[in-house]
Design a protein around this motif. Structure first.
Motif: not given
Length: 492
Positions: A147-156, A225-227, A232-235, A242-253
């Motif tokens: 699990a990799i988290t972002a800096w804006n809301s670490p605990i949530t 991953f959140t970021g 996210g593309r690199e992740i 390694n053929l591992r599944p990923v959940t990506l929560e990325l940006g928005g406009k």
């Protein structure tokens, strides 16, 4: 006094293998208030090995009731320590205390929500064409989650990943952002206090190379991953090797759309919350405000006036409404976008630069900034700024609002403000985003699935869908017919 933190690996607190640390800087006064350990590649491998031992050594066999009890205990500890955690997070990333405090309560709710699922992860019995054959689909944990988290809301952000992962029976290694790691390490103390077995939860800190070492390790069974979309593309590429599944929560406009028939008192507040809440440093920021022409100038005027009265100051003061940019790179990035918008010809109606009066001088403060008469082709409307900068775009018809709203590489969130239920439903179906709010904005619930489309990522967090992201399906077919089959023909 500077706090010195350690990594949390296999139930043990320890320095990084080479003793290296990085400073935690308070964005309000730029003082170094803590030292964060920087994990080595060996530390990452140790954390994954500890998670694997915990998983294979007993955690995967724990009952849902046992997991639920531990997660509930953790939620109680979050509530009991909410004030201290909120103050630490505000000190670390500059988000106002009134929000970090509410976020701790929200995080505890997320853990309780998923604790309720821990003993209810039911499979299915599937009717087949064949007589004398029963088919079952079972839900099982993946195993080890990175699990990799972002800096804006670490605990949530961590709660969105860790709560369902634990409820489903996984073990977790988390890497928080290098810009805000302290509260995740403090949270690990609560995990330890709650009584989780050693290795079920581990924390490694550091910059991008630590995240790469984590994601690229074949011991990982799934990545969450959140970021940013770029990372996210690199992740996804690394996990894909390694053929591992990923959940990506990325940006928005995200488009926040106000129709002429909207309740403007509520809509203006929603627009303010959508861009100036959390200093605009949120993936769901309603950074593109689309306003129908009959009410366009009124909305612009009301927003500009209210933005000028936003109280800025020490984020630890409950009276403060808007805090700082979280770190120097983000601060400079926001100011750069403001200057570009001026050069592109957008009409500046509020803010427009650094806030540096009095006590604000030493902090990463950006004025609440609003540009009117924005075109959707401008950089201000195309790129995620992640700061308190709003672009207001006029429109005439519902069809035009849909076209502008969808004309973005992102698809995370949207807001619709109208008192016409028919229009609201048409817009809900027409806008391409993972979340749509109607007559509200930036509202969250543990029960509601969250995630995006297009460059905003894939997979879902929260809600039942968020739980299923951390399970894999196993199909079981049982032939109780007693028939002897033809070995050279597939049985149908």
């Amino acid at each position: 006094m500077t706090e010195r933190y350690q990594l949390f690996i296999g139930g043990q607190w320890r320095d990084s293998a080479d003793g290296r640390t990085m400073p935690a800087v308070n964005p309000f006064n730029q003082e170094v208030w803590a030292q964060i350990p920087v994990a080595t590649k060996g530390d990452v491998a140790d954390a994954l090995a500890a998670a694997r031992r915990a998983y294979e050594g007993g955690w995967r066999q724990t009952s849902g009731l046992e997991r639920a009890s531990l997660i509930h205990r953790l939620a109680d500890l979050i509530d009991a320590n909410a004030g201290r955690l909120a103050l630490l997070e505000t000190t670390d990333n500059g988000k106002v205390i009134r929000e970090t405090t509410s976020q701790m309560g929200y995080a505890a709710r997320v853990y309780r929500f998923f604790a309720g699922y821990a003993d209810k992860i039911w499979g299915q019995v599937i009717p087949l064409d064949q007589k004398g054959v029963m088919d079952m689909a079972l839900r099982e944990p993946y195993g080890i989650i990175a699990a990799i988290t972002a800096w804006n809301s670490p605990i949530t952000l961590l709660a969105n990943k860790l709560a369902p992962a634990l409820a489903a029976g996984n073990c977790v290694v988390v890497k928080p952002s290098e810009h805000a790691s302290a509260t995740t390490l403090e949270f690990a103390k609560l995990v330890e206090q709650a009584g989780f077995p050693a290795g079920v939860f581990n924390v490694v800190c550091g910059e991008a190379e630590v995240g790469k070492a984590l994601v690229d390790n074949p011991q990982v069974d799934k990545v969450s991953f959140t970021g940013s979309p770029a990372v996210g593309r690199e992740i996804a590429a690394m996990a894909g090797r390694n053929l591992r599944p990923v959940t990506l929560e990325l940006g928005g406009k995200s488009p926040n759309i106000i129709f002429a028939d909207a309740d403007l008192d509520r809509a203006v507040v929603g627009a303010l919350a959508g861009i100036f809440g959390a200093t605009g440093q949120t993936c769901i920021a309603g950074s593109r405000l689309l306003v129908q022409r009959p009410v366009y100038e009124e909305v612009v005027s009301r927003l500009a006036e209210r933005a000028g009265r936003i109280v800025m100051g020490d984020p630890r003061d409950p009276a403060t409404e808007m805090g700082t940019a979280a770190n120097a790179p983000q601060f400079n990035r926001i100011l750069g976008f403001i200057e570009s918008a001026k050069q592109d010809g957008a009409r500046l109606v509020a803010g427009g630069g650094r806030a540096s009066d009095g006590a604000l001088a030493s902090g990463f403060f950006v004025q609440p900034t609003i540009f009117a008469d924005v075109h959707n082709e401008m950089g201000l409307a195309r790129e995620e700024i992640f700061g308190p900068v709003l672009g207001i775009i006029p429109f005439d018809t519902e069809e035009e609002a849909i076209a502008i709203g969808n004309d973005t590489p992102y698809g995370l969130a949207a807001g619709i403000w109208t008192q016409d239920i028919n229009r609201a439903m048409r817009m809900v179906h027409a806008i391409r985003s993972g979340v749509v709010w109607v007559n509200t904005y930036r509202a969250l619930a543990a029960q509601g699935p969250f995630g995006g489309t297009k460059d905003s990522g894939f997979g879902r967090e929260r809600g039942e869908q968020g739980l299923l992201e951390f399970t894999t399906t196993k199909n079981v077919m049982i032939d109780f017919s007693g028939d002897v089959r033809d070995p050279f023909s597939m049985k149908l």
